[in-house]
Design a protein around this motif. Structure first.
Motif, PDB file in Angstrom:
ATOM      1  N   UNK A 327       0.841  -1.204   0.000  1.00  0.00           N
ATOM      2  CA  UNK A 327       0.000   0.000   0.000  1.00  0.00           C
ATOM      3  C   UNK A 327       0.873   1.250   0.000  1.00  0.00           C
ATOM      4  N   UNK A 328       0.626   2.153  -0.967  1.00  0.00           N
ATOM      5  CA  UNK A 328       1.363   3.411  -1.050  1.00  0.00           C
ATOM      6  C   UNK A 328       0.481   4.614  -0.730  1.00  0.00           C
ATOM      7  N   UNK A 329      -0.727   4.363  -0.230  1.00  0.00           N
ATOM      8  CA  UNK A 329      -1.638   5.443   0.151  1.00  0.00           C
ATOM      9  C   UNK A 329      -1.672   5.594   1.670  1.00  0.00           C
ATOM     10  N   UNK A 330      -1.967   4.510   2.362  1.00  0.00           N
ATOM     11  CA  UNK A 330      -1.842   4.489   3.822  1.00  0.00           C
ATOM     12  C   UNK A 330      -0.772   3.456   4.170  1.00  0.00           C
ATOM     13  N   UNK A 331       0.073   3.794   5.091  1.00  0.00           N
ATOM     14  CA  UNK A 331       1.289   3.028   5.351  1.00  0.00           C
ATOM     15  C   UNK A 331       1.000   1.760   6.159  1.00  0.00           C
ATOM     16  N   UNK A 332       1.304   0.576   5.618  1.00  0.00           N
ATOM     17  CA  UNK A 332       1.093  -0.652   6.395  1.00  0.00           C
ATOM     18  C   UNK A 332       1.943  -0.714   7.661  1.00  0.00           C
ATOM     19  N   UNK A 333       3.055   0.012   7.680  1.00  0.00           N
ATOM     20  CA  UNK A 333       3.869   0.048   8.898  1.00  0.00           C
ATOM     21  C   UNK A 333       3.112   0.723  10.041  1.00  0.00           C
ATOM     22  N   UNK A 334       2.249   1.666   9.694  1.00  0.00           N
ATOM     23  CA  UNK A 334       1.442   2.325  10.722  1.00  0.00           C
ATOM     24  C   UNK A 334       0.398   1.352  11.271  1.00  0.00           C
ATOM     25  N   UNK A 335      -0.123   0.478  10.407  1.00  0.00           N
ATOM     26  CA  UNK A 335      -1.040  -0.554  10.900  1.00  0.00           C
ATOM     27  C   UNK A 335      -0.322  -1.500  11.862  1.00  0.00           C
ATOM     28  N   UNK A 336       0.938  -1.800  11.567  1.00  0.00           N
ATOM     29  CA  UNK A 336       1.727  -2.614  12.498  1.00  0.00           C
ATOM     30  C   UNK A 336       1.890  -1.885  13.829  1.00  0.00           C
ATOM     31  N   UNK A 337       2.146  -0.587  13.748  1.00  0.00           N
ATOM     32  CA  UNK A 337       2.296   0.230  14.952  1.00  0.00           C
ATOM     33  C   UNK A 337       0.990   0.260  15.739  1.00  0.00           C
TER      34      UNK A 337
END
Length: 383
Positions: A327-337
């Motif tokens: 995903x380049x719109x909302x960051x999957x790393x933030x979902x991990x966070x």
């Protein structure tokens, strides 16, 4: 029904009379001047492959106000079942549907829709959907809702003020918290209906709707049995936002021209939908907002994500997060966070390798089915 609520109901399936919906008048006088000023800015023309001249003419209309959006939606509605997309072609039959318009306590006419299991099927729970920024609850979500309803769930969705068929200036968010309050009020009324009130209640939020769902949960900590998030907008990717100095200038400008379509942004269609054929189909969501973002809207979205980011540890409800790993719109790393910070012990994070932002609409058919089935399986395990 509370005295401040008025309802116009349109039965789609099942018994009951059809009721004509009288659209509110177009703005006049000063309101018309404001509307004209707000319309200035880049207007994106839709690429409607294979569309008739009538459809192209309808899509080219100014959609600033709800009456126009409702007319355009009615024009496009007969075409949707013919579109080459699994959500339309493989949608379950005999799902009970109903569309409603209600004027809430703030005087805003809200559009909402329900999809109920086939007649005679027991209802396991009620699922309440919060749509994304460039979306409505009457296009791709129709197919998603039908699949979930076919699995035994009552599904409800609404268009926010200024989006889809709800009243308000198209794509304009004067206050993100205010928009969340509209959602809370509308869904509180639905949750109080006799056929729903005794069921478990779940929130499903996609993209910006993920931020809406999280805000609803944070304001109503004890009132939801679970929160499901699909590519949630907890932080907007730097790939689709301008540099910090530009953001600061735009924030100041938003106080002077809040409704102006001046926020620079990339066309996220290619970034959101991986399957090129499905990008073409997405163009037929003619009442979705696709122009440049209005200044106040942009500022409110950025404020909302910062606020949510500061409260992640307060998320206490059972939690399911689905996100495309590419995903380049909302960051999957933030979902991990988000997954790591949420205080709930009942939490699940699923990342789909190679998938983009729109995992429920823009992926190959098998990936779309997998993601929807993951939602249904999680709901089944929590009812």
């Amino acid at each position: 029904m509370p005295p401040h609520m008025t309802t116009i109901s349109h039965r789609i399936a099942g018994s009951g009379p059809r009721v004509a919906v009288v659209a509110p008048p177009r703005p006049r006088g000063r309101a018309a001047v404001v509307a004209g000023a707000a319309a200035k800015g880049a207007h994106r023309e839709r690429t409607l492959e294979g569309a008739s001249d009538d459809l192209r003419a309808a899509a080219a209309q100014c959609l600033d106000w709800a009456p126009a959006r409702r007319r355009v939606r009615a024009t496009f509605a007969p075409v949707l079942p013919t579109l080459d997309h699994c959500l339309f072609k493989m949608a379950p039959k005999e799902i009970q549907m109903e569309e409603n318009y209600e004027t809430n306590s703030k005087g805003v006419e809200i559009f909402w829709k329900s999809w109920l299991p086939r007649e005679g099927t027991a209802t396991k729970a009620a699922l309440f959907f919060c749509h994304g920024y460039g979306d409505t609850c009457t296009f791709f979500f129709e197919g998603i809702a039908k699949r979930i309803a076919a699995a035994g769930y009552a599904v409800y969705a609404m268009d926010y003020p200024g989006f889809g068929m709800s009243y308000g200036l198209h794509g304009y968010i004067a206050s993100f918290d205010g928009m969340v309050d509209h959602v809370i009020e509308q869904y509180a009324r639905i949750r109080g209906m006799k056929e729903v009130c005794e069921l478990p209640h779940f929130l499903l939020g996609q993209s910006m709707g993920g931020a809406v769902a999280l805000k609803v949960h944070l304001k109503q900590q004890k009132e939801w049995d679970g929160v499901l998030l699909v590519a949630p907008m907890c932080k907007i990717s730097e790939d689709v936002t301008p540099p910090a100095p530009v953001l600061k200038a735009l924030s100041i400008l938003s106080c002077l021209l809040p409704e102006a379509k001046l926020f620079p942004q990339k066309d996220i269609g290619d970034l959101a939908l991986r399957d090129p054929r499905k990008r073409k189909v997405a163009e037929y969501n003619a009442i979705s907002y696709s122009d440049q973002m209005r200044l106040r809207t942009a500022v409110e979205l950025l404020k909302a994500t910062k606020d949510i980011e500061s409260q992640l540890e307060k998320i206490s409800s059972p939690l399911l997060i689905l996100h495309g790993a590419a995903d380049m719109v909302t960051d999957p790393q933030v979902s991990k966070f988000l997954y790591e910070k949420a205080s709930t012990k009942d939490k699940t994070l699923k990342l789909y390798e190679g998938s983009y932002h729109s995992i429920l609409e823009g992926e190959p058919d098998d990936r779309i089915s997998t993601a929807i089935n993951d939602i249904i399986s999680w709901l089944d395990s929590h009812c």
